[in-house]
Each structure stands twice: as structure tokens, then as C-alpha cells.
Design a protein around this motif. Sequence first.
Motif, mmCIF file in Angstrom:
data_model
loop_
_atom_site.group_PDB
_atom_site.id
_atom_site.type_symbol
_atom_site.label_atom_id
_atom_site.label_comp_id
_atom_site.label_asym_id
_atom_site.label_seq_id
_atom_site.Cartn_x
_atom_site.Cartn_y
_atom_site.Cartn_z
ATOM 1 N N ASN A 3 40.065 54.057 43.694
ATOM 2 C CA ASN A 3 38.153 53.702 43.995
ATOM 3 C C ASN A 3 37.531 52.016 45.068
ATOM 4 N N LEU A 4 38.018 51.378 43.288
ATOM 5 C CA LEU A 4 37.406 50.770 43.571
ATOM 6 C C LEU A 4 38.465 49.396 43.854
ATOM 7 N N LYS A 5 39.804 49.422 43.612
ATOM 8 C CA LYS A 5 40.431 48.509 43.892
ATOM 9 C C LYS A 5 40.498 47.615 45.666
ATOM 10 N N LYS A 6 39.568 48.028 47.211
ATOM 11 C CA LYS A 6 39.718 47.648 47.383
ATOM 12 C C LYS A 6 38.261 46.079 47.722
ATOM 13 N N GLU A 7 37.312 47.052 46.785
ATOM 14 C CA GLU A 7 36.175 45.970 46.391
ATOM 15 C C GLU A 7 36.703 44.411 45.374
ATOM 16 N N ALA A 8 37.848 44.723 44.614
ATOM 17 C CA ALA A 8 38.339 44.305 43.343
ATOM 18 C C ALA A 8 38.788 43.380 44.238
ATOM 19 N N VAL A 9 39.929 43.122 45.585
ATOM 20 C CA VAL A 9 41.007 42.821 45.898
ATOM 21 C C VAL A 9 39.692 41.373 47.066
ATOM 22 N N GLU A 10 38.887 42.418 47.989
ATOM 23 C CA GLU A 10 37.905 41.298 48.908
ATOM 24 C C GLU A 10 37.311 40.705 48.309
ATOM 25 N N TYR A 11 36.593 41.251 46.548
ATOM 26 C CA TYR A 11 36.240 39.628 45.859
ATOM 27 C C TYR A 11 36.844 38.642 45.330
ATOM 28 N N LEU A 37 44.571 29.440 44.933
ATOM 29 C CA LEU A 37 45.879 30.630 44.700
ATOM 30 C C LEU A 37 45.426 30.811 43.497
ATOM 31 N N TYR A 38 44.613 31.022 43.149
ATOM 32 C CA TYR A 38 44.264 31.953 41.373
ATOM 33 C C TYR A 38 43.688 32.541 42.340
ATOM 34 N N HIS A 39 42.986 33.117 42.635
ATOM 35 C CA HIS A 39 41.794 34.164 43.121
ATOM 36 C C HIS A 39 43.195 35.184 44.224
ATOM 37 N N TYR A 40 43.626 34.801 45.393
ATOM 38 C CA TYR A 40 44.807 35.049 45.998
ATOM 39 C C TYR A 40 46.080 35.543 45.391
ATOM 40 N N ASN A 41 46.517 35.232 44.088
ATOM 41 C CA ASN A 41 46.987 35.706 43.724
ATOM 42 C C ASN A 41 46.793 36.559 42.994
ATOM 43 N N ALA A 42 45.644 36.596 42.255
ATOM 44 C CA ALA A 42 44.941 37.986 41.888
ATOM 45 C C ALA A 42 44.507 39.300 42.542
ATOM 46 N N ALA A 43 44.320 38.771 44.115
ATOM 47 C CA ALA A 43 44.214 39.571 45.194
ATOM 48 C C ALA A 43 45.792 40.910 44.868
ATOM 49 N N LEU A 44 46.877 39.258 45.711
ATOM 50 C CA LEU A 44 47.694 39.859 45.412
ATOM 51 C C LEU A 44 48.315 40.462 45.096
ATOM 52 N N SER A 45 48.413 41.138 43.654
ATOM 53 C CA SER A 45 48.983 41.662 42.354
ATOM 54 C C SER A 45 48.201 43.426 42.440
ATOM 55 N N ALA A 46 46.777 43.206 43.384
ATOM 56 C CA ALA A 46 46.902 44.050 43.165
ATOM 57 C C ALA A 46 47.436 45.014 45.236
ATOM 58 N N ASP A 47 47.423 44.155 45.993
ATOM 59 C CA ASP A 47 47.653 44.561 47.379
ATOM 60 C C ASP A 47 48.283 43.522 47.972
ATOM 61 N N PRO A 48 49.623 43.996 47.221
ATOM 62 C CA PRO A 48 51.265 42.465 47.545
ATOM 63 C C PRO A 48 51.086 42.227 48.899
ATOM 64 N N THR A 49 50.931 42.746 50.487
ATOM 65 C CA THR A 49 51.404 43.228 51.463
ATOM 66 C C THR A 49 50.417 43.238 52.265
ATOM 67 N N ASN A 50 49.094 42.781 51.609
ATOM 68 C CA ASN A 50 48.079 42.764 53.030
ATOM 69 C C ASN A 50 48.375 41.457 53.576
ATOM 70 N N ALA A 51 47.647 41.302 54.828
ATOM 71 C CA ALA A 51 48.652 39.843 55.679
ATOM 72 C C ALA A 51 47.745 39.173 55.805
ATOM 73 N N VAL A 52 46.596 39.517 56.035
ATOM 74 C CA VAL A 52 45.066 38.270 55.659
ATOM 75 C C VAL A 52 45.513 37.636 54.714
ATOM 76 N N ILE A 53 45.773 38.223 53.027
ATOM 77 C CA ILE A 53 45.643 37.315 51.883
ATOM 78 C C ILE A 53 46.738 36.032 52.067
#
Length: 122
Positions: free
Chosen positions: A41-49, A67-83
Motif C-alpha cells: 500500500n506504500l509502494k506507489k508512494e515510494a515510487v513517486e517519491y 539515474l540512481y533515483h530512477y533505478n530505485a523507482a524501477l526496482s519496484a515498478d520495472p514497467t513504469n513507462a514514465v520512469i
Amino acid sequence: AEKKGGQKAGELDADRLKKAVNRGVDNPEELLAAFQSVPDNLKKEAVEYSRTLGNDAFRARRYDDALYHYNAALSADPTNAVILCNRSAVFLKMKDYRAALTDALNAVRADENMYKAFFRAG
């Protein structure tokens, strides 16, 4: 459920994630573990952060940080097109054209309406 110190379950994990995302962790496996420890329930918020931190770093021309922050977000949501599209822009700035193309194509696969990704893919 509560954990030590009267905190609710998930709070300690969120603190760990915030530390990791704020460059407290450079090891990709630890970063992934930090994201995986966050309740769903917090992952979406963490990815957005993480995406927001990546965007801020990109605007400041701190491409390694972006790059570090986008990699972090993609580690939780690997198919996020925006990221993926944002990370493609970072790779372009870093002159890693192959990685930029790969991310742009993956962004298009994830969202066929991601026009920025089409543009970056050429």
C-alpha cells in the motif's frame, strides 16, 4: 501490528526506504531489498517519491543522482513507462545511447501512447 518502539508495521521499512532513496544505499541489491520491504500500500508512494527526486536531480544536471533515483523507482515498478522514459533522457545526457534506446523502446512497450519515448527512440 506493532513493532518495537510502538511503531506500526511498515513504518520502520518506510524509514529504511527513505534512507535508501536519499542515497543512503548505493548497492542495487540493498536498494531493491529496501523497496521490497515496503508494504504494497506504500509502494506507489515510494515510487513517486523516487521519481520526484530523479526529476529534481535531472533538472539540476546531476545525472548520476537522477539515474540512481530512477533505478530505485524501477526496482519496484520495472514497467513504469514514465520512469523508463525519464531514465532514457538521463542516458541520452550521459551519452549512453544504447541504454537510452533500450529504455525508450521498453517505455513504448509498456505504454504505446508514450510519445516522448517514440521521439527518443528515433
